[in-house]
Write an enzyme that holds these catalytic residues in place. Structure first.
Site, PDB file in Angstrom:
ATOM      1  N   SER A  28       0.756  -1.000   0.424  1.00 26.69           N
ATOM      2  CA  SER A  28      -0.458  -0.107   0.067  1.00 26.69           C
ATOM      3  C   SER A  28       0.673   1.157  -0.117  1.00 26.69           C
ATOM      4  O   SER A  28       0.435   2.671   0.462  1.00 26.69           O
ATOM      5  CB  SER A  28      -0.814   0.069   1.395  1.00 26.69           C
ATOM      6  OG  SER A  28       0.335  -0.164   2.266  1.00 26.69           O
ATOM      7  N   ASN A 115      -2.136  -2.260  13.287  1.00 28.06           N
ATOM      8  CA  ASN A 115      -3.360  -2.647  12.955  1.00 28.06           C
ATOM      9  C   ASN A 115      -4.017  -1.209  14.076  1.00 28.06           C
ATOM     10  O   ASN A 115      -4.666  -0.080  13.174  1.00 28.06           O
ATOM     11  CB  ASN A 115      -4.181  -3.446  13.810  1.00 28.06           C
ATOM     12  CG  ASN A 115      -4.056  -4.674  12.698  1.00 28.06           C
ATOM     13  OD1 ASN A 115      -3.277  -5.033  11.812  1.00 28.06           O
ATOM     14  ND2 ASN A 115      -4.582  -5.940  13.453  1.00 28.06           N
ATOM     15  N   THR A 160     -40.560  24.966 -10.456  1.00 26.22           N
ATOM     16  CA  THR A 160     -41.062  22.723 -10.215  1.00 26.22           C
ATOM     17  C   THR A 160     -41.588  21.955 -11.174  1.00 26.22           C
ATOM     18  O   THR A 160     -41.110  23.439 -12.313  1.00 26.22           O
ATOM     19  CB  THR A 160     -42.156  23.069  -9.437  1.00 26.22           C
ATOM     20  OG1 THR A 160     -43.342  23.376  -9.597  1.00 26.22           O
ATOM     21  CG2 THR A 160     -42.163  23.749  -7.606  1.00 26.22           C
ATOM     22  N   HIS A 161     -41.005  21.210 -11.279  1.00 28.59           N
ATOM     23  CA  HIS A 161     -40.824  20.884 -12.266  1.00 28.59           C
ATOM     24  C   HIS A 161     -39.802  21.186 -13.991  1.00 28.59           C
ATOM     25  O   HIS A 161     -40.253  21.517 -14.804  1.00 28.59           O
ATOM     26  CB  HIS A 161     -41.947  20.254 -13.125  1.00 28.59           C
ATOM     27  CG  HIS A 161     -43.463  19.093 -11.488  1.00 28.59           C
ATOM     28  ND1 HIS A 161     -43.138  18.326 -11.819  1.00 28.59           N
ATOM     29  CD2 HIS A 161     -43.989  20.804 -11.336  1.00 28.59           C
ATOM     30  CE1 HIS A 161     -44.068  18.467 -10.347  1.00 28.59           C
ATOM     31  NE2 HIS A 161     -44.264  19.809 -10.248  1.00 28.59           N
ATOM     32  N   SER A 282     -14.009  27.648 -26.631  1.00 27.93           N
ATOM     33  CA  SER A 282     -14.243  26.201 -27.843  1.00 27.93           C
ATOM     34  C   SER A 282     -12.897  26.487 -28.633  1.00 27.93           C
ATOM     35  O   SER A 282     -12.614  27.353 -29.187  1.00 27.93           O
ATOM     36  CB  SER A 282     -15.615  26.379 -28.140  1.00 27.93           C
ATOM     37  OG  SER A 282     -15.353  25.434 -30.165  1.00 27.93           O
ATOM     38  N   LYS A 288     -18.509  30.718 -28.077  1.00 28.46           N
ATOM     39  CA  LYS A 288     -18.534  29.954 -26.829  1.00 28.46           C
ATOM     40  C   LYS A 288     -17.983  30.425 -25.386  1.00 28.46           C
ATOM     41  O   LYS A 288     -16.363  30.771 -25.808  1.00 28.46           O
ATOM     42  CB  LYS A 288     -18.438  28.458 -27.264  1.00 28.46           C
ATOM     43  CG  LYS A 288     -19.111  27.576 -27.920  1.00 28.46           C
ATOM     44  CD  LYS A 288     -20.303  27.465 -27.795  1.00 28.46           C
ATOM     45  CE  LYS A 288     -20.748  26.481 -26.991  1.00 28.46           C
ATOM     46  NZ  LYS A 288     -20.498  24.965 -27.528  1.00 28.46           N
ATOM     47  N   ASN A 290     -17.563  28.227 -22.239  1.00 26.46           N
ATOM     48  CA  ASN A 290     -18.760  26.989 -21.918  1.00 26.46           C
ATOM     49  C   ASN A 290     -18.412  26.862 -20.231  1.00 26.46           C
ATOM     50  O   ASN A 290     -17.298  27.204 -19.525  1.00 26.46           O
ATOM     51  CB  ASN A 290     -17.997  25.462 -22.434  1.00 26.46           C
ATOM     52  CG  ASN A 290     -17.999  25.548 -24.100  1.00 26.46           C
ATOM     53  OD1 ASN A 290     -19.547  25.887 -24.373  1.00 26.46           O
ATOM     54  ND2 ASN A 290     -17.264  25.088 -24.674  1.00 26.46           N
ATOM     55  N   GLU A 295     -19.568  22.336 -14.739  1.00 29.55           N
ATOM     56  CA  GLU A 295     -20.283  20.857 -15.061  1.00 29.55           C
ATOM     57  C   GLU A 295     -19.341  19.441 -14.501  1.00 29.55           C
ATOM     58  O   GLU A 295     -18.815  19.327 -14.445  1.00 29.55           O
ATOM     59  CB  GLU A 295     -19.603  20.797 -16.740  1.00 29.55           C
ATOM     60  CG  GLU A 295     -20.374  22.097 -17.177  1.00 29.55           C
ATOM     61  CD  GLU A 295     -20.137  21.691 -19.293  1.00 29.55           C
ATOM     62  OE1 GLU A 295     -19.538  23.075 -19.565  1.00 29.55           O
ATOM     63  OE2 GLU A 295     -20.160  20.386 -20.397  1.00 29.55           O
ATOM     64  N   TYR A 322      -9.460  -6.564  12.530  1.00 30.66           N
ATOM     65  CA  TYR A 322      -8.392  -6.404  11.270  1.00 30.66           C
ATOM     66  C   TYR A 322      -8.896  -7.233  10.089  1.00 30.66           C
ATOM     67  O   TYR A 322      -8.376  -8.592  10.651  1.00 30.66           O
ATOM     68  CB  TYR A 322      -7.704  -5.809  11.664  1.00 30.66           C
ATOM     69  CG  TYR A 322      -6.181  -5.493   9.976  1.00 30.66           C
ATOM     70  CD1 TYR A 322      -6.701  -4.037   9.775  1.00 30.66           C
ATOM     71  CD2 TYR A 322      -5.889  -5.747   9.286  1.00 30.66           C
ATOM     72  CE1 TYR A 322      -6.155  -3.721   8.507  1.00 30.66           C
ATOM     73  CE2 TYR A 322      -5.151  -5.359   8.201  1.00 30.66           C
ATOM     74  CZ  TYR A 322      -5.588  -4.585   7.658  1.00 30.66           C
ATOM     75  OH  TYR A 322      -5.100  -3.373   7.058  1.00 30.66           O
ATOM     76  N   GLN A 327      -7.113  -2.431   4.294  1.00 28.83           N
ATOM     77  CA  GLN A 327      -6.196  -1.371   3.337  1.00 28.83           C
ATOM     78  C   GLN A 327      -7.183  -0.677   2.333  1.00 28.83           C
ATOM     79  O   GLN A 327      -7.051   0.085   1.669  1.00 28.83           O
ATOM     80  CB  GLN A 327      -5.348  -1.935   2.773  1.00 28.83           C
ATOM     81  CG  GLN A 327      -3.996  -1.640   2.316  1.00 28.83           C
ATOM     82  CD  GLN A 327      -2.594  -2.780   2.473  1.00 28.83           C
ATOM     83  OE1 GLN A 327      -2.047  -2.659   3.084  1.00 28.83           O
ATOM     84  NE2 GLN A 327      -2.430  -2.913   0.671  1.00 28.83           N
ATOM     85  N   LYS A 330      -8.145   3.728   1.894  1.00 32.95           N
ATOM     86  CA  LYS A 330      -6.971   4.492   1.853  1.00 32.95           C
ATOM     87  C   LYS A 330      -7.687   5.244   0.215  1.00 32.95           C
ATOM     88  O   LYS A 330      -7.658   6.383   0.097  1.00 32.95           O
ATOM     89  CB  LYS A 330      -6.085   4.717   2.008  1.00 32.95           C
ATOM     90  CG  LYS A 330      -5.747   4.623   3.659  1.00 32.95           C
ATOM     91  CD  LYS A 330      -4.789   4.571   3.925  1.00 32.95           C
ATOM     92  CE  LYS A 330      -4.807   3.191   4.420  1.00 32.95           C
ATOM     93  NZ  LYS A 330      -5.289   1.505   4.394  1.00 32.95           N
TER      94      LYS A 330
HETATM   95  N1  ARG Z   1      -1.127  -1.439   5.577  1.00 26.52           N
HETATM   96  C1  ARG Z   1      -2.064  -1.993   5.802  1.00 26.52           C
HETATM   97  C2  ARG Z   1      -3.094  -1.344   5.530  1.00 26.52           C
HETATM   98  O1  ARG Z   1      -3.086  -0.105   5.516  1.00 26.52           O
HETATM   99  C3  ARG Z   1      -1.356  -1.815   7.133  1.00 26.52           C
HETATM  100  C4  ARG Z   1      -1.923  -2.512   8.689  1.00 26.52           C
HETATM  101  C5  ARG Z   1      -1.387  -3.947   8.441  1.00 26.52           C
HETATM  102  N2  ARG Z   1      -1.641  -4.364   8.990  1.00 26.52           N
HETATM  103  C6  ARG Z   1      -1.547  -6.583   9.289  1.00 26.52           C
HETATM  104  N3  ARG Z   1      -2.740  -7.391   9.834  1.00 26.52           N
HETATM  105  N4  ARG Z   1      -1.310  -6.512   8.287  1.00 26.52           N
HETATM  106  O2  ARG Z   1      -4.720  -1.793   6.460  1.00 26.52           O
END
Ligand code: ARG
Length: 463
Positions: A28, A115, A160-161, A282, A288, A290, A295, A322, A327, A330
């Site tokens: 990660s 964790n 409305t509408h 454009s 134009k 825009n 948008e 966990y 993971q 993120k």
């Molecule tokens: N890179 C992991 C995550 O984002 C960190 C936690 C990893 N924990 C484990 N028990 N392998 O979740």
């Protein structure tokens, strides 16, 4: 003896390193390096606490503290070499710390696990984004309140509408969005308050036998208190989901306003002129201009909703505590946060710069039989006709005007009387749009006086 290629952090029981594909799916670091500052802040708080509770020596804690500052500066200056083999930000930082300070680095991970570490880092990151969203919302609300104040009495059609309904004021329309973004603001503040508990010290899932002080680390990291259940703390991603759902509702509001701006800036409406700074041209059609920013704001909503749905799906089947699935939280949150902040800033910029075209708004307000309800209300008030009957009579008058291609005020008193004998000259006093909006003084109504009262209330809130 462990194979040299097995992981230096957890490779004790492994005879061989991971397959390249395993490394690719597992790592990660490509994205969680965005949490480097949070990771180091968490480690510093943890190390200081371990020393204060006598779990490690003051000397080791000091070496760790200094080493972590060096790592942070290496990351900030861009010279840090991130390694995929070291999976994530937590192990990258710790491994580099070991290179810099040697043995004491190995004591940092006492009484903690990745964790609780990742939950802590991620919470700190999301908390910053809640704060950024609060700022962005306040700025946008401020820009809308300014627009509302400038055009508190400008008339425009209310729909409305998407059909002309009744005249409203520009200020009233702007303040409608202030209410929406105001609710978003309260959701942001509410969620931020709820999420501000420290998972650090929950360790892998069960807590730890070391005499740690979770109050101390919580306080050092700006949390209100430690989380109360270690199993929950390491498996909870509600804070990320609340962030995404709050972002989603706000993005929906942004999208609705963006849609209105796209319509309003068209040649057919001409309700607003967007500034050059927030429009594009454009390459083929010279005339134009825009509304691209609007948008794109409308489109950003898709990825924000997508992130919310994706993380909901990730979490829904996970047993405690966990699981590595988590993971996947993120990238969704990072992307949604980036785009939410950008959309808020772009909307603020557009709103600040845009010009409401008072004349076009007024012309549109007067067309489309927008004061038909005022006519019916007049009959109820003055002639004591039941509203349903007044509605019927007014409908007949609208049909008559439509047949002649004119608006209601263009009909003569004789025309009116031919449909309902009781109508008098006084009726014409309610057919003008100004009169119509000025009369709607009920609390929250469109009358300029009501709009100004709401503007004043919000100015006080904004300080
Ligand atoms: N890179 C992991 C995550 O984002 C960190 C936690 C990893 N924990 C484990 N028990 N392998 O979740």
């Amino acid at each position: 003896m462990t194979d040299k290629t097995s992981n230096q952090m957890w490779g004790g029981r492994f005879a061989a390193g991971p397959d390249a594909i395993m490394e690719a799916i597992n790592a990660s670091i490509g994205f969680d390096q965005r949490m480097a500052a949070q990771d180091i802040a968490g480690s510093r708080a943890h190390a200081a606490m371990l020393a204060a509770t006598g779990v490690i020596t003051d000397n080791d804690a000091e070496a760790i503290r200094e080493g972590l500052l060096t790592v942070l500066s290496e990351i900030e200056s861009g010279e840090f070499q991130f390694s995929t083999a070291l999976e994530d930000i937590h192990m990258n930082v710790e491994a580099r710390l070991k290179e810099i300070i040697g043995e004491p680095a190995g004591r940092l991970h006492t009484g903690r696990s990745r964790n609780d570490q990742v939950a802590t880092d991620f919470k700190l990151w999301v908390r910053d984004q809640f704060d950024a969203a609060e700022k962005g919302l306040l700025a946008l609300i401020g820009a809308l309140v300014d627009q509302a104040e400038a055009g508190a009495e400008w008339v425009m059609p209310g729909f409305t509408h998407l059909q002309t309904a009744q005249p409203v004021t520009w200020g009233h329309h702007m303040m409608a969005y202030v209410e929406m973004f105001g609710r978003d603001l309260s959701r942001v503040r509410d969620a931020r308050k709820r999420m501000n508990e420290s998972p650090l010290g929950s360790a892998a899932l069960a807590g730890t036998s070391f005499p740690i002080d979770r109050e101390m680390t919580a306080e050092a990291l700006g949390f209100d208190r430690p989380t109360a259940n270690s199993l929950d703390a390491v498996s909870d991603r509600d804070f990320a989901l609340e962030f995404l759902s709050t972002a989603s509702i706000c993005a929906m509001h942004l999208s609705r306003f963006a849609e209105e701006l796209v319509i309003w800036s068209s040649a057919q409406f001409r309700f607003v002129t967007l500034s050059d700074r927030f429009s594009t041209g454009s390459s083929i059609m010279p005339q134009k201009k825009n509304p691209d920013a609007a948008e794109l704001i409308r489109a950003k909503v898709g990825r924000i909703f997508g992130a919310n749905t994706a993380l909901m799906m990730v979490m829904k089947g996970l047993p405690l505590a966990y699981s590595k699935d988590m993971q996947e939280d993120k990238e969704q949150v990072f992307d949604a946060a980036d785009n939410w902040m950008l959309a808020l800033a772009a909307m603020e910029g557009m709103v600040k710069d845009m010009t409401g075209n008072r004349d076009s708004l007024a012309a549109a307000a007067g067309s489309g039989f927008s004061t038909a309800t005022d006519l019916a209300d007049w009959m109820v008030r003055v002639l004591k006709v039941p509203f349903r009957d007044a509605h019927h009579v007014t409908g007949a008058l609208v049909a008559m005007a439509e047949g002649r291609g004119v608006d209601l005020p263009d009909l003569t008193l004789e025309d009116m009387k031919s449909v309902h004998a009781g109508i008098t000259e006084d009726i014409f006093s309610v057919l003008g749009v100004e009169n119509s909006v000025n009369s709607r003084t009920s609390y929250g109504g469109t009358a300029p006086a009501q709009v100004r009262a709401q503007v004043a209330r919000w100015k006080q809130i904004l300080g």
